[in-house]
Design a protein around this motif. Structure first.
Motif, PDB file in Angstrom:
ATOM      1  N   ASP B   8      31.477  73.648  53.024  1.00  0.00           N
ATOM      2  CA  ASP B   8      31.225  72.203  52.832  1.00  0.00           C
ATOM      3  C   ASP B   8      30.399  71.688  51.437  1.00  0.00           C
ATOM      4  N   LEU B   9      29.748  72.846  50.980  1.00  0.00           N
ATOM      5  CA  LEU B   9      29.005  72.529  49.851  1.00  0.00           C
ATOM      6  C   LEU B   9      30.326  72.412  48.461  1.00  0.00           C
ATOM      7  N   ASN B  10      31.187  73.305  48.541  1.00  0.00           N
ATOM      8  CA  ASN B  10      32.230  73.331  47.755  1.00  0.00           C
ATOM      9  C   ASN B  10      33.476  72.791  48.198  1.00  0.00           C
ATOM     10  N   GLN B  11      33.938  71.543  48.458  1.00  0.00           N
ATOM     11  CA  GLN B  11      35.039  71.079  49.017  1.00  0.00           C
ATOM     12  C   GLN B  11      36.292  71.682  48.323  1.00  0.00           C
ATOM     13  N   ASN B  12      36.686  71.773  47.253  1.00  0.00           N
ATOM     14  CA  ASN B  12      37.836  72.159  46.798  1.00  0.00           C
ATOM     15  C   ASN B  12      37.887  73.540  46.639  1.00  0.00           C
ATOM     16  N   VAL B  13      36.963  74.636  46.957  1.00  0.00           N
ATOM     17  CA  VAL B  13      37.005  76.037  47.217  1.00  0.00           C
ATOM     18  C   VAL B  13      37.724  76.369  48.634  1.00  0.00           C
ATOM     19  N   GLU B  14      38.824  77.294  48.332  1.00  0.00           N
ATOM     20  CA  GLU B  14      39.652  77.739  49.466  1.00  0.00           C
ATOM     21  C   GLU B  14      39.117  79.093  50.082  1.00  0.00           C
ATOM     22  N   PHE B  94      42.152  77.406  44.043  1.00  0.00           N
ATOM     23  CA  PHE B  94      40.589  77.314  43.330  1.00  0.00           C
ATOM     24  C   PHE B  94      39.930  78.517  44.461  1.00  0.00           C
ATOM     25  N   VAL B  95      39.231  79.713  43.566  1.00  0.00           N
ATOM     26  CA  VAL B  95      38.673  80.707  44.332  1.00  0.00           C
ATOM     27  C   VAL B  95      37.119  80.569  43.767  1.00  0.00           C
ATOM     28  N   GLY B  96      36.166  80.551  44.834  1.00  0.00           N
ATOM     29  CA  GLY B  96      34.924  80.763  44.488  1.00  0.00           C
ATOM     30  C   GLY B  96      34.358  81.861  43.962  1.00  0.00           C
ATOM     31  N   ILE B  97      33.615  82.095  42.938  1.00  0.00           N
ATOM     32  CA  ILE B  97      32.842  83.184  42.550  1.00  0.00           C
ATOM     33  C   ILE B  97      31.690  83.265  42.259  1.00  0.00           C
ATOM     34  N   ASN B  98      30.929  84.156  41.999  1.00  0.00           N
ATOM     35  CA  ASN B  98      29.381  84.098  41.686  1.00  0.00           C
ATOM     36  C   ASN B  98      29.363  84.491  40.047  1.00  0.00           C
TER      37      ASN B  98
END
Lengths: 358, 358
Positions: B8-14, B94-98
């Motif tokens: 929810d905080l990162n809408q484009n991240v799949e 779109f991949v979220g990473i840290n």
């Protein structure tokens, strides 16, 4: 530490800036360059040129840093720190940094702090320097190895019916520190019976019963340098399969030792040891590399593994640790630390390696 | 762990891909997502989507990973690992990473492995999630705090004339492990007399003498969650200055506790405590922040400091640890762990805090 060599390897680099972040993202190279044996130095820098070495740290570490013969700059705020970074790199364009030593976000932040610099990755060069130990480093590694050897000899006397794995690990750690370790170099693994089938077992509630195998993998830090040793004991007479497992791993380790010498390829060494296991009934049960480098990290470069295509050099320090693991049954690993020499391997861990029934 | 919230905080991240590297560059978020209490999992990944969570690890950790109710993929080579990464991220752009969780070189290598992805930094979101503890996490933190409290009560009985700092640290670690800690959460600091003037003292050869102050800073890990506590004892009657130092730090800590509640600004809390010291004869001697978050790291977010401009929230867990340090003389620090509540602070470390003369 041989800064000249580093600059010779990276001709365009005018200065090297190493950042030691926080616990999850720290750079042991900071301590390689400074040889600071004490202190935490989170969020600290060292800036190295051909001629100078400057530590940039906070007030928190000031006392510790000043206790050594080092050039030290102290900041008390983020702004002061950033100004110091600008100041020490003034007039320099190409700054070497360690891409493997700082997080991606710390890299981006460094680029923001020093927008006019070109950052060059000197990580590989530092790593190859760090692989060859100086006499000063070897002294520390030998001492770390001595500590685990002493404790390894004492472990058979620690084993008691009904003790938990955690209790044994606690005792091993206590003895290491009593013998001069600043801390264990990693979480001590103590695994009884079937728990020994997990190479990286952690947990520790199982109680020791007669007839079980006892695998203890432990290391000591001495002035930040790490040792790492594994011994597998039998608490009561093992069954035939476990006994054969021990003998096979023992022979595999011997083959590993024998293959080591300056100039040999790492994967040839791994292969020499692996062949012993893969030509036994335990084929395929040696599920990790033969060893790893030791230094400021306990899993340091280089790795001895089937993929490790590199040549051993004099004064590299590596572990030799073949193992066999059978799920639900148990496992055996024997691990020692060796210094690579011109014609062979000098084993620096000395606790007995033959099959011990307690 | 609340993955929904993260997306929810990162809408484009799949999908979110977390990489846990090696000892110097690891990402505790790997364990935040998996809640794997055991194992090392170096070089392992977790891939999280709104609906699934998949662990990608080597054979070395297979047994450990499978012992939990998790979806696990195992690789036996680098190629297999890279194929798995491609496979799990298939169809996703779109991949979220840290960015704070992996080294810059691991970031570059990930870009090479997955050239068709857009990497989005979800580090801040993960950090803000990790700051607010779930009931499951609080249970682990309370247990970790209980362990140090028990050991803190026992320390006065451990102190013996002539014992070294290292011996005391070894005993403290042993007792923590005997009481259920998997390991210390950091290298235990035991500092006698003038050594207590270094907030991060390490070393340990000094022998305890009558009249000296004994500062012990130690933490326990319980199922990877950290506690952190400091107690300062007097071995024999302290002089007036040291006694006053203790009373000042004690009052500063009380002021810190009192200032904590959900909705309060972190730097206001730091200021409330700092004011007590800075309006005493020890002005300027409190040279670090008031505290830090606790969780999978021992120095976790958020930091309580003069710069820490953020708002406390319910179920954050922080340390409160004012200190005063006078070079060559000694130091006093008192540190406890608290859970932020709606209207205040619940102190979860319970060892006595008042001046103790042993």
């Amino acid at each position: 530490m041989d800064a000249e060599k580093l600059f010779d390897l990276n001709q365009n680099v005018e200065g090297i800036l190493i950042y030691n972040g926080t616990e999850s993202s720290n750079d042991p190279s900071f301590f390689y360059f400074t040889q600071l044996a004490r202190g935490l130095f989170e969020g600290s820098y060292v800036f190295v040129t051909r001629k100078n070495l400057k530590v940039i740290t906070s007030q928190l570490e000031e006392e510790t840093a000043r206790s050594e013969d080092l050039d030290v700059e102290v900041f008390t705020s983020g702004k002061q720190r950033d100004d110091l970074l600008k100041q020490v790199t003034k007039g320099i364009t190409f700054v070497g940094i360690n891409f493997s030593g700082l997080s991606h976000s710390d890299y981006l932040s460094l680029k923001e702090k020093l927008p006019d610099k070109e950052f060059v990755d000197v990580g590989e060069s530092i790593s190859s320097l760090r692989q060859i130990k100086s006499e000063r480093e070897l002294t520390k590694l030998r001492e770390a190895a001595k500590i685990v050897s002493k404790v390894g000899e004492a472990i058979p006397n620690m084993l008691k019916d009904g003790m938990t794995e955690n209790e044994l690990a606690a005792l091993v750690n206590y003895e290491m520190m009593k013998n001069g370790a600043s801390s264990p170099s990693f979480d001590t693994i103590a695994a009884f019976g079937p728990d020994a089938a997990e190479p990286h077992f952690s947990g520790g509630k199982r109680k020791l019963k007669k007839g079980e195998v006892v695998l203890v993998d432990f290391g000591a830090k001495f002035q930040r340098y790490c040792s790492d040793m594994t011994r597998t004991y039998f608490f009561g007479k093992p069954d035939k399969e476990m006994q054969e497992m021990y003998e096979t791993v023992f022979k595999a380790q011997e083959a590993g030792f024998k293959a080591i010498k300056s100039g040999e390829n790492g994967k040839v060494v791994d292969g020499a040891s692996r062949k012993v296991i893969d030509s036994s009934r335990f084929k395929g049960r040696f599920i990790h590399g033969l060893g790893h480098g030791l230094g400021l990290n306990v899993h340091d470069h280089p790795a001895l593994s089937p993929q490790g295509d590199f040549y051993l050099k004099e004064n590299m320090v590596v572990t030799v640790e073949p193992g066999v693991y059978i799920s639900k049954k148990g496992g055996v690993r024997i691990e020692d630390d060796v210094i690579v020499t011109k014609n062979g391997a000098e084993i620096i861990t000395s606790a007995p390696r033959d099959l011990q029934i307690v």
